[in-house]
Enzyme design. Structure first.
Site, PDB file in Angstrom:
ATOM      1  N   HIS A  66      -2.681 -31.355 -26.186  1.00 16.74           N
ATOM      2  CA  HIS A  66      -2.936 -31.792 -27.484  1.00 16.74           C
ATOM      3  C   HIS A  66      -3.579 -30.482 -28.309  1.00 16.74           C
ATOM      4  CE1 HIS A  66      -2.498 -35.663 -25.796  1.00 16.74           C
ATOM      5  NE2 HIS A  66      -1.934 -35.661 -27.213  1.00 16.74           N
ATOM      6  N   ARG A  81      -1.456 -39.161 -36.078  1.00 22.87           N
ATOM      7  CA  ARG A  81      -2.291 -39.642 -34.778  1.00 22.87           C
ATOM      8  C   ARG A  81      -3.663 -39.732 -35.187  1.00 22.87           C
ATOM      9  NH1 ARG A  81       1.040 -35.033 -32.794  1.00 22.87           N
ATOM     10  NH2 ARG A  81       1.930 -35.450 -30.953  1.00 22.87           N
ATOM     11  N   ARG A 121      -0.029 -44.583 -36.104  1.00 19.81           N
ATOM     12  CA  ARG A 121      -0.294 -44.857 -34.543  1.00 19.81           C
ATOM     13  C   ARG A 121      -1.764 -45.092 -34.479  1.00 19.81           C
ATOM     14  NH1 ARG A 121       0.899 -40.646 -29.926  1.00 19.81           N
ATOM     15  NH2 ARG A 121      -1.154 -39.670 -30.829  1.00 19.81           N
ATOM     16  N   GLU A 129       6.703 -43.885 -24.364  1.00 17.14           N
ATOM     17  CA  GLU A 129       6.196 -42.734 -23.724  1.00 17.14           C
ATOM     18  C   GLU A 129       6.079 -42.911 -22.316  1.00 17.14           C
ATOM     19  OE1 GLU A 129       2.741 -41.246 -26.569  1.00 17.14           O
ATOM     20  OE2 GLU A 129       2.657 -43.418 -26.468  1.00 17.14           O
ATOM     21  N   ASP A 135       4.739 -37.399 -23.630  1.00 19.36           N
ATOM     22  CA  ASP A 135       4.065 -37.984 -22.268  1.00 19.36           C
ATOM     23  C   ASP A 135       5.505 -38.647 -21.650  1.00 19.36           C
ATOM     24  OD1 ASP A 135       1.427 -38.431 -22.232  1.00 19.36           O
ATOM     25  OD2 ASP A 135       1.283 -39.431 -24.254  1.00 19.36           O
ATOM     26  N   ARG A 171       1.319 -32.553 -18.560  1.00 21.76           N
ATOM     27  CA  ARG A 171       1.733 -31.847 -19.538  1.00 21.76           C
ATOM     28  C   ARG A 171       0.655 -30.550 -20.183  1.00 21.76           C
ATOM     29  NH1 ARG A 171       0.831 -36.200 -24.397  1.00 21.76           N
ATOM     30  NH2 ARG A 171       0.648 -34.447 -26.042  1.00 21.76           N
ATOM     31  N   CYS A 221       9.336 -38.579 -31.647  1.00 27.96           N
ATOM     32  CA  CYS A 221       8.205 -37.828 -32.336  1.00 27.96           C
ATOM     33  C   CYS A 221       7.677 -36.612 -31.229  1.00 27.96           C
ATOM     34  CB  CYS A 221       7.326 -38.803 -32.961  1.00 27.96           C
ATOM     35  SG  CYS A 221       6.494 -39.791 -31.767  1.00 27.96           S
TER      36      CYS A 221
HETATM   37  C1  PEP Z   1       4.053 -37.816 -27.289  1.00 27.97           C
HETATM   38  O1  PEP Z   1       3.719 -38.239 -26.193  1.00 27.97           O
HETATM   39  O2  PEP Z   1       5.222 -37.215 -27.222  1.00 27.97           O
HETATM   40  C2  PEP Z   1       3.514 -38.066 -28.510  1.00 27.97           C
HETATM   41  C3  PEP Z   1       4.022 -37.855 -29.685  1.00 27.97           C
HETATM   42  O3  PEP Z   1       2.203 -38.630 -28.405  1.00 27.97           O
HETATM   43  P1  PEP Z   1       0.987 -37.376 -28.238  1.00 27.97           P
HETATM   44  O4  PEP Z   1       1.628 -36.037 -28.026  1.00 27.97           O
HETATM   45  O5  PEP Z   1      -0.060 -37.595 -29.355  1.00 27.97           O
HETATM   46  O6  PEP Z   1       0.495 -37.874 -26.658  1.00 27.97           O
HETATM   47 MG    MG Z   2       1.677 -39.422 -26.325  1.00 24.18          MG
END
Ligand code: PEP
Ligand code: MG
Length: 562
Positions: free
Chosen positions: A182, A289, A321, A420, A444, A454, A491
């Site tokens: 993140h 987000r 979201r 996800e 995810d 990740r 996304c």
């Molecule tokens: C993802 O998991 O690809 C996503 C877009 O959500 P985040 O990166 O905020 O977990």
């Molecule tokens: Mg995600």
């Protein structure tokens, strides 16, 4: 001059002073000291500098204020202080060892009380210990930037970056983290050049040293010589010219050479991202987000959602979201100790227990829907139809309350789910019966499908978005959604990396959502592709046995060899 390489997450060339920051202090010196007086002085100075830092912090929430008061009372506790001073003068411990030993004794005593409140305070006390140990080692443990600098740190939480004066952050060089962590996503959307996964870089860099970085190539250099600085300045010139060229194409449609239209949308973390999305020619917000508003300590959701919907609504959908809090996205005071936070109390699981927060967010999104028909609502981390139906029922409950209370909202607001988790992907045909749209969060989905964290740079080489299991899931979801007449997009970060565009377009995705900067790069790539050959290519990829062969085939395709 020391050169290191890591994972470049947002391009940019910078030469500037390093502001070094570590959460975890360097090794504690477990040895008897020859000079207890000097150790005592080092401790007293560290203690007063930590107290000064704490007094300078203005808490924005009650939880912040509580944590600060734990730190302060700990650093003034006579028993704790005399234990440390005793360890130094009688035990002849080094200052850092004396602090470590006293803290261990102190926290063990608290843990033995068996009281949940005191157990929770232990992590605050360990944090206060970290600050003391860092101060003894002469390393800053709070990020206050006196001048524009490159932040060099062991790691950085999204909330920490958000609390900084962003105009002073010229770049990020972090020991840990990877492409889809993140902090990387935040660096990308804030357009901060960043290299992650640099190993022990923060331990090698002196605070205030000159550092040169080229984040496109993932190279960071400590104390560069004159020749290297000149070459980095030249690289910077080229990068800026490229950027200017890309921006000129912002008004062109993302259409393949054979006329297939792809809709490019933006991912944003707050209102600040909206102008960038419009400037990049995005056709809506595919992912807002919202949890970053909470991390920012911002509590005016109504106002933010309304403004975003009004500003962006004329361009396309604005997809809010619901809070994906948990994992590495927990605000102070919300955290709960968990063995496996990413498999734990996260997103809708968190929200369905914290209905105080969830309800008020849903009401805010509903209110925004009355201002613009573009507003869409999307649920994160759904693991199957039962969970989806539970949150949909709760949404219906909240809507019913709004009707009773005379709160206007769009009865036809589109509802979507993120895909996800592998379980959601495999049941996409079932989920599709309950929603208007689906959006695949590949960040995810990859992590959960191949069981690779990740955010962990140590296993970043195992994080393979092109693993056949991932590609098959993408294909399954796109087909299931289309069969049910449900819109489907991607996304996750895969959507924003131009090299994946031929594959995603070929698999059948017509909608991709990414950061504003990526919209520019992906648009250019799509305009150079033929939809027919992308579709043939995707078909071929589906029969390949492993990530290595798929990566190789994609590279060849991108180099025009197939
Ligand atoms: C993802 O998991 O690809 C996503 C877009 O959500 P985040 O990166 O905020 O977990
Ligand atoms: Mg995600």
């Amino acid at each position: 001059m020391i050169s290191r390489s890591g994972i470049g997450v947002f391009p940019g060339v910078v030469v500037a002073k390093a502001a070094v920051f570590r959460h975890t202090p360097l090794d504690v010196e477990h040895r008897l000291s020859d000079d207890p007086e000097m150790e005592k002085m080092a401790f007293e100075e560290a203690r007063s500098s930590v107290l000064d830092d704490l007094h300078a912090i203005k808490p924005s929430t009650k939880e912040d204020a509580d944590i600060l008061s734990v730190y302060e009372s700990m650093l003034s506790d006579p028993d704790y202080l005399s234990l440390i001073r005793d360890n130094i003068t009688r035990g002849r411990y080094t200052a850092s060892w004396a602090v470590e030993a006293a803290t261990e004794k102190y926290t063990a005593a608290l843990a033995a009380l068996g009281d949940a409140y005191f157990a929770e305070r232990i992590s605050d006390i360990k944090d206060a210990e970290n600050r003391l140990l860092s101060a003894i080692a002469g390393i800053s443990s709070s990020i206050t930037l006196a001048e524009p600098s490159i932040i060099v740190a062991d790691y950085l939480l999204p909330s920490e970056l958000m609390q900084m004066d962003r105009s002073c952050v010229l770049g990020l060089l972090l020991d840990s983290g990877s492409q889809t962590s993140h902090i990387a996503i935040l660096a990308h959307s804030d357009e901060i050049p960043a290299i992650l996964g640099l190993g022990s870089f923060s331990g090698e860099t002196e605070d205030g040293a000159t550092v040169a970085m080229d984040a496109r190539d993932g190279i960071a250099i400590i104390d560069p010589d004159e020749k290297t600085i000149r070459s980095f300045r030249a690289r910077k010139g080229i990068a800026l010219r490229n950027e200017k060229e890309l921006k000129k194409e912002a008004t062109l449609p993302a259409v393949t050479l054979d006329g297939h239209r792809i809709h490019l949308m933006c991912n944003v973390e707050g209102l600040e991202g909206i102008d960038g999305a419009i400037a990049a020619g995005a056709e809506g917000i595919g992912l807002f987000r919202t949890e970053f508003l909470v991390l920012h300590g911002f509590h005016g959701d109504d106002e933010v959602y309304g403004k975003a919907a009004s500003a962006m609504g004329g361009y396309g959908p604005v997809t809010f979201r619901t809070y994906d809090l948990g994992g590495d996205k927990m605000a102070d005071g919300m955290a709960r100790e968990e063995e496996n936070p990413v498999l734990g109390w996260r997103a809708v699981r968190f929200c369905m227990e914290r209905k105080d927060l969830f309800r008020s967010q849903l009401v805010s999104i509903l209110k925004a829907s009355a201002l613009s028909p573009s507003v869409r609502l999307m649920f994160p981390m759904i693991s199957g139809s039962e969970e989806l139906l539970e949150v949909l029922d709760y949404l219906e409950e909240v809507k019913a309350d709004c009707r009773k209370e005379g709160i206007a909202f769009d009865e036809n607001m589109k509802i979507g789910t993120m895909i996800e988790t592998p379980s959601a992907a495999i049941t996409a045909d079932i989920l599709a019966d309950h929603v208007d749209f689906m959006s695949i969060g590949t960040n995810d989905l990859v992590q959960y499908t191949i069981a690779v964290d990740r955010g962990n740079e140590r296993i970043a080489h195992l994080y393979r978005p092109l693993h056949p299991a991932v590609i098959r899931l993408l294909k399954y979801v796109v087909d299931a959604a289309k069969a049910k007449g449900v819109t489907v997009s991607v996304c996750g970060e895969m959507a924003g990396q131009a090299e994946y565009a031929p594959l995603l377009v070929g698999l059948g995705f017509d909608e991709l959502s990414m950061t504003a900067h990526s919209v520019l790069e992906v648009r250019r790539r799509i305009r150079s592709l033929e939809w027919e050959s992308c579709a043939d290519f995707a078909d071929r990829i589906l029969s390949l046995p492993d990530a290595t062969s798929i990566e190789k085939a994609l590279k060849e395709f991108n180099n025009g060899k197939t």
